[in-house]
Each structure stands twice: as C-alpha cells, then as structure tokens.
Motif scaffolding. Structure first.
Motif, mmCIF file in Angstrom:
data_model
loop_
_atom_site.group_PDB
_atom_site.id
_atom_site.type_symbol
_atom_site.label_atom_id
_atom_site.label_comp_id
_atom_site.label_asym_id
_atom_site.label_seq_id
_atom_site.Cartn_x
_atom_site.Cartn_y
_atom_site.Cartn_z
ATOM 1 N N ASN A 27 51.655 47.152 38.242
ATOM 2 C CA ASN A 27 51.092 47.433 39.565
ATOM 3 C C ASN A 27 51.560 46.412 40.592
ATOM 4 O O ASN A 27 50.768 45.887 41.367
ATOM 5 C CB ASN A 27 49.560 47.413 39.485
ATOM 6 N N GLN A 28 52.840 46.131 40.611
ATOM 7 C CA GLN A 28 53.350 45.053 41.460
ATOM 8 C C GLN A 28 52.987 45.227 42.928
ATOM 9 O O GLN A 28 52.619 44.270 43.604
ATOM 10 C CB GLN A 28 54.872 44.932 41.306
ATOM 11 N N SER A 29 53.094 46.424 43.443
ATOM 12 C CA SER A 29 52.854 46.632 44.869
ATOM 13 C C SER A 29 51.385 46.458 45.244
ATOM 14 O O SER A 29 51.056 46.347 46.424
ATOM 15 C CB SER A 29 53.322 48.035 45.278
ATOM 16 N N LEU A 30 50.501 46.426 44.255
ATOM 17 C CA LEU A 30 49.066 46.321 44.522
ATOM 18 C C LEU A 30 48.528 44.917 44.315
ATOM 19 O O LEU A 30 47.339 44.676 44.542
ATOM 20 C CB LEU A 30 48.294 47.301 43.616
ATOM 21 N N VAL A 31 49.365 43.993 43.881
ATOM 22 C CA VAL A 31 48.894 42.661 43.529
ATOM 23 C C VAL A 31 48.984 41.741 44.744
ATOM 24 O O VAL A 31 50.055 41.256 45.106
ATOM 25 C CB VAL A 31 49.696 42.074 42.353
ATOM 26 N N SER A 32 47.860 41.537 45.386
ATOM 27 C CA SER A 32 47.768 40.602 46.504
ATOM 28 C C SER A 32 46.292 40.325 46.763
ATOM 29 O O SER A 32 45.416 41.109 46.384
ATOM 30 C CB SER A 32 48.434 41.154 47.765
ATOM 31 N N ALA A 33 46.034 39.214 47.402
ATOM 32 C CA ALA A 33 44.663 38.858 47.756
ATOM 33 C C ALA A 33 44.723 37.830 48.867
ATOM 34 O O ALA A 33 45.751 37.193 49.115
ATOM 35 C CB ALA A 33 43.906 38.311 46.552
ATOM 36 N N GLU A 34 43.594 37.654 49.580
ATOM 37 C CA GLU A 34 43.526 36.647 50.622
ATOM 38 C C GLU A 34 42.133 36.045 50.664
ATOM 39 O O GLU A 34 41.168 36.625 50.176
ATOM 40 C CB GLU A 34 43.896 37.231 51.988
ATOM 41 N N ASP A 43 36.093 33.282 49.737
ATOM 42 C CA ASP A 43 35.803 33.734 51.090
ATOM 43 C C ASP A 43 34.834 32.762 51.764
ATOM 44 O O ASP A 43 34.519 31.695 51.231
ATOM 45 C CB ASP A 43 35.276 35.173 51.087
ATOM 46 N N SER A 44 34.350 33.106 52.944
ATOM 47 C CA SER A 44 33.525 32.190 53.723
ATOM 48 C C SER A 44 32.154 31.938 53.098
ATOM 49 O O SER A 44 31.423 31.058 53.558
ATOM 50 C CB SER A 44 33.347 32.727 55.143
ATOM 51 N N HIS A 45 31.795 32.695 52.070
ATOM 52 C CA HIS A 45 30.549 32.457 51.343
ATOM 53 C C HIS A 45 30.787 31.804 49.984
ATOM 54 O O HIS A 45 29.861 31.660 49.191
ATOM 55 C CB HIS A 45 29.800 33.777 51.152
ATOM 56 N N GLY A 46 32.037 31.425 49.709
ATOM 57 C CA GLY A 46 32.350 30.794 48.431
ATOM 58 C C GLY A 46 32.530 31.765 47.289
ATOM 59 O O GLY A 46 32.550 31.354 46.129
ATOM 60 N N HIS A 47 32.688 33.050 47.584
ATOM 61 C CA HIS A 47 32.788 34.071 46.544
ATOM 62 C C HIS A 47 34.238 34.470 46.281
ATOM 63 O O HIS A 47 35.069 34.462 47.187
ATOM 64 C CB HIS A 47 31.999 35.329 46.946
ATOM 65 N N ILE A 48 34.503 34.847 45.030
ATOM 66 C CA ILE A 48 35.797 35.397 44.628
ATOM 67 C C ILE A 48 35.519 36.611 43.747
ATOM 68 O O ILE A 48 34.765 36.516 42.773
ATOM 69 C CB ILE A 48 36.633 34.370 43.838
ATOM 70 N N GLN A 49 36.107 37.746 44.091
ATOM 71 C CA GLN A 49 35.940 38.932 43.255
ATOM 72 C C GLN A 49 36.537 38.680 41.875
ATOM 73 O O GLN A 49 37.594 38.057 41.746
ATOM 74 C CB GLN A 49 36.622 40.135 43.904
ATOM 75 N N PRO A 50 35.879 39.144 40.816
ATOM 76 C CA PRO A 50 36.362 38.879 39.457
ATOM 77 C C PRO A 50 37.827 39.252 39.241
ATOM 78 O O PRO A 50 38.565 38.525 38.579
ATOM 79 C CB PRO A 50 35.425 39.729 38.583
ATOM 80 N N GLN A 51 38.273 40.359 39.824
ATOM 81 C CA GLN A 51 39.653 40.792 39.613
ATOM 82 C C GLN A 51 40.659 39.864 40.292
ATOM 83 O O GLN A 51 41.852 39.890 39.959
ATOM 84 C CB GLN A 51 39.862 42.234 40.097
ATOM 85 N N LYS A 103 40.258 36.453 40.394
ATOM 86 C CA LYS A 103 40.206 35.094 39.845
ATOM 87 C C LYS A 103 41.524 34.652 39.216
ATOM 88 O O LYS A 103 41.928 33.491 39.380
ATOM 89 C CB LYS A 103 39.046 34.966 38.857
ATOM 90 N N PRO A 104 42.251 35.530 38.488
ATOM 91 C CA PRO A 104 43.557 35.082 37.982
ATOM 92 C C PRO A 104 44.519 34.658 39.088
ATOM 93 O O PRO A 104 45.285 33.703 38.920
ATOM 94 C CB PRO A 104 44.076 36.305 37.216
ATOM 95 N N LEU A 105 44.480 35.347 40.246
ATOM 96 C CA LEU A 105 45.335 34.963 41.369
ATOM 97 C C LEU A 105 44.883 33.631 41.961
ATOM 98 O O LEU A 105 45.712 32.791 42.328
ATOM 99 C CB LEU A 105 45.311 36.049 42.441
ATOM 100 N N TRP A 106 43.587 33.420 42.032
ATOM 101 C CA TRP A 106 43.040 32.141 42.499
ATOM 102 C C TRP A 106 43.487 31.019 41.572
ATOM 103 O O TRP A 106 43.940 29.962 42.014
ATOM 104 C CB TRP A 106 41.527 32.265 42.546
ATOM 105 N N HIS A 107 43.411 31.263 40.270
ATOM 106 C CA HIS A 107 43.824 30.246 39.307
ATOM 107 C C HIS A 107 45.318 29.947 39.409
ATOM 108 O O HIS A 107 45.741 28.793 39.322
ATOM 109 C CB HIS A 107 43.467 30.697 37.891
ATOM 110 N N LEU A 108 46.124 30.992 39.595
ATOM 111 C CA LEU A 108 47.569 30.773 39.770
ATOM 112 C C LEU A 108 47.844 29.952 41.035
ATOM 113 O O LEU A 108 48.712 29.072 41.044
ATOM 114 C CB LEU A 108 48.300 32.114 39.853
#
Length: 290
Positions: free
Chosen positions: A175-182, A186-194, A196-201
């Motif tokens: 799913n290369q074209s779908l892999v992105s996040a920003e 977020d401003s409340h300190g939250h990260i969606q579970p899906q 988290k691997p991108l955050w860790h990278l």
C-alpha cells in the motif's frame, strides 16, 4: 550551588515533546509547509516521564566523579540513547534512558572529553530494561564532530521482532501510495495506533540527527514528526521523506529537520539525507483554512 529545574524528557529520546507539541494550522500537503507549525502547551503522551535534572548555575566541565542526576552526566547518557536507536532501532524497538547510576569524566589529551557511565536503558515497546556500561567521547576541535560512543546492551535485543517487522514491511510495500501521516503526536498528544510504526521510524531516523548534533552543551529530545511519507521504492529498502521537530532543551529551541531515510527488516534504518530547515520565526505562516 545548583538550581533545580524540572524537565519532561521522553523516555525514548524521542517519544513526544518534553513540554510542547504542535497544532496544525492547515492540512500539510508536503514537507515544505510543516516548518510553520505553531507550538502550544499540550497533554503529555503515555511514553513520557518526569526526570528531575539538577543543573549547576555555572556550566563548568567537571572531571572525576559526576553527580548522576546533574546535567553533564545526563547529557552524555542521552547520547547513548541516540546511539542505540541508530544501531538497533526499528518500528518495534526503541531505546530510552531510564536512569544514570554513576558517571565520571576525564580529559583525553587533545582528543576531547570522555564520559564513563553506568546506566539503565529501557526498551520502550517490550518494557524491558538493562543496566549497561557506556563510554562517550566528545571530540575537541574547531569543527564539530559527532560523539564517539561505545555501549553494549545485548539483553535488550533478545526479544524477537522479526515477524512483526516483516508483516509491516509487506503491508507498506503493498500500500505504498497510502502510507503517510502528519502531526505525530497531534496537539492533544495522541497518535492513532496505525500510525505508531511511522512515529517510531521517525524517532529512529531523528536519532541520527541528534547523535550527530549532540555536544557537551546540548540536550536533544524528540518533539514531533510533522509529516512522513513513503516514497516509490526502487529496491528492497523502503524510502521515506520525513520532516521532524527536535527540542533542544538547553536553549529551548525547536529545530526543524528534513530527512530522507530507508528501512527494511534486514538492513534496519539508514539516513540518506539530512537538512536543517529555517527556524519558525524565519518562515511565513501558512494560510488558514478556517
């Protein structure tokens, strides 16, 4: 006589802002718009913990035994954390500094200053910890050089994450074209579970910058991944563009870096390019969609 300052350090080095995070003014469409993110006070993420650091009123480079809770020992220990993330970090393995037990410093001829540390390192995802010995040499010279680190924490590498990494790798390739996040977090300190691997990278890739930039006068911590996108891959390594925000806790500056890096389960994370971006006050504020 020292003054007590309470810092909030992310235990991963890397996990969440120590005291600030960033709220998007508008949806970001590329890596060039995110340097204008606006800092604001926010809730802390679950991976943050309080670390009390006593900083002397005068930053004098001490030799001999160090107070493990004082700034010089903590600063050198933080470099060990960044080093371990660059060597062994992955979407499923992140290292943080849990505690410095003892430390000493010595001048090494014309080479620089060497720190000897006993510290407990925490692998955040598996919740494992190990007491390790480490040496950190800050080179001396007109041109800044990255610190030289020796550390071995083999017990923390025993958790087998191969199957998790391979499953994520195949998911990203499919799913290369779908892999992105920003805006992680977020401003409340939250990260969606899906995400988290991108955050860790993003954390692991940023550790390369923090290891390179760390000196005896700095203390870097991860603040936020402003955006991260998977690029078209030309070989077995997945390639990412990432805009990351680092908190330099001595100056209290938020420093923006643009990174391009690769990852695969076999090769780990490797940074291809790193570029420091202008400070926020030098950027134009993006238009609001409101």
């Amino acid at each position: 006589m020292g003054v007590m300052i309470l810092f909030v350090l992310a235990v991963s080095g890397v996990t969440g802002s120590p005291s600030v995070t960033f709220k998007p003014e508008t949806a970001s469409t590329g890596i060039s718009t995110a340097p204008n993110s606006v800092p604001e006070m926010t809730k802390k993420t679950q991976q943050e913990q309080l670390l009390e650091v006593e900083i002397p009123e005068e930053d004098v480079m001490e030799t001999g035994e160090l107070n493990p809770s004082h700034y010089p020992a903590q600063r050198a220990a933080k470099v060990v954390q960044h080093f371990l993330n660059t060597r062994y970090g992955s979407p499923f393995r992140l290292f943080g500094l849990q505690r410095v037990h003892s430390g000493s410093a010595e001048d090494v001829a014309d080479s620089g200053r060497k720190y000897h540390l006993e510290l407990t390192v925490h692998e955040i995802i598996s919740n494992a910890a190990q007491t390790c010995s480490a040496e950190v040499l800050f080179p001396r010279g007109e041109k800044q050089q990255a610190a030289h680190v020796q550390a071995s924490c083999e017990e923390l590498l025993k958790v087998n994450i191969t199957s998790q990494e391979e499953a994520l790798y195949e998911q990203f390739r499919t799913n290369q074209s779908l892999v992105s996040a920003e805006y992680l977090p977020d401003s409340h300190g939250h990260i969606q579970p899906q995400n988290k691997p991108l955050w860790h990278l993003g954390i692991v890739a940023s550790s390369f910058v923090m290891l390179k930039e760390s000196t005896e006068n700095s203390l870097y911590n991860m603040a936020q991944v402003a955006n991260i996108t998977l690029l078209a891959s030309e070989n077995d390594r997945l390639k990412f563009d990432c805009h990351t925000l680092l908190h330099e806790m001595v100056s209290q500056e938020i420093v923006h870096w643009k990174l391009q890096f690769t990852w695969s389960p076999a090769e780990g994370v490797s940074v291809l390019q790193m570029e420091q971006l202008p400070h926020c006050h030098e950027c134009e504020k993006p238009p609001s969609n409101n």
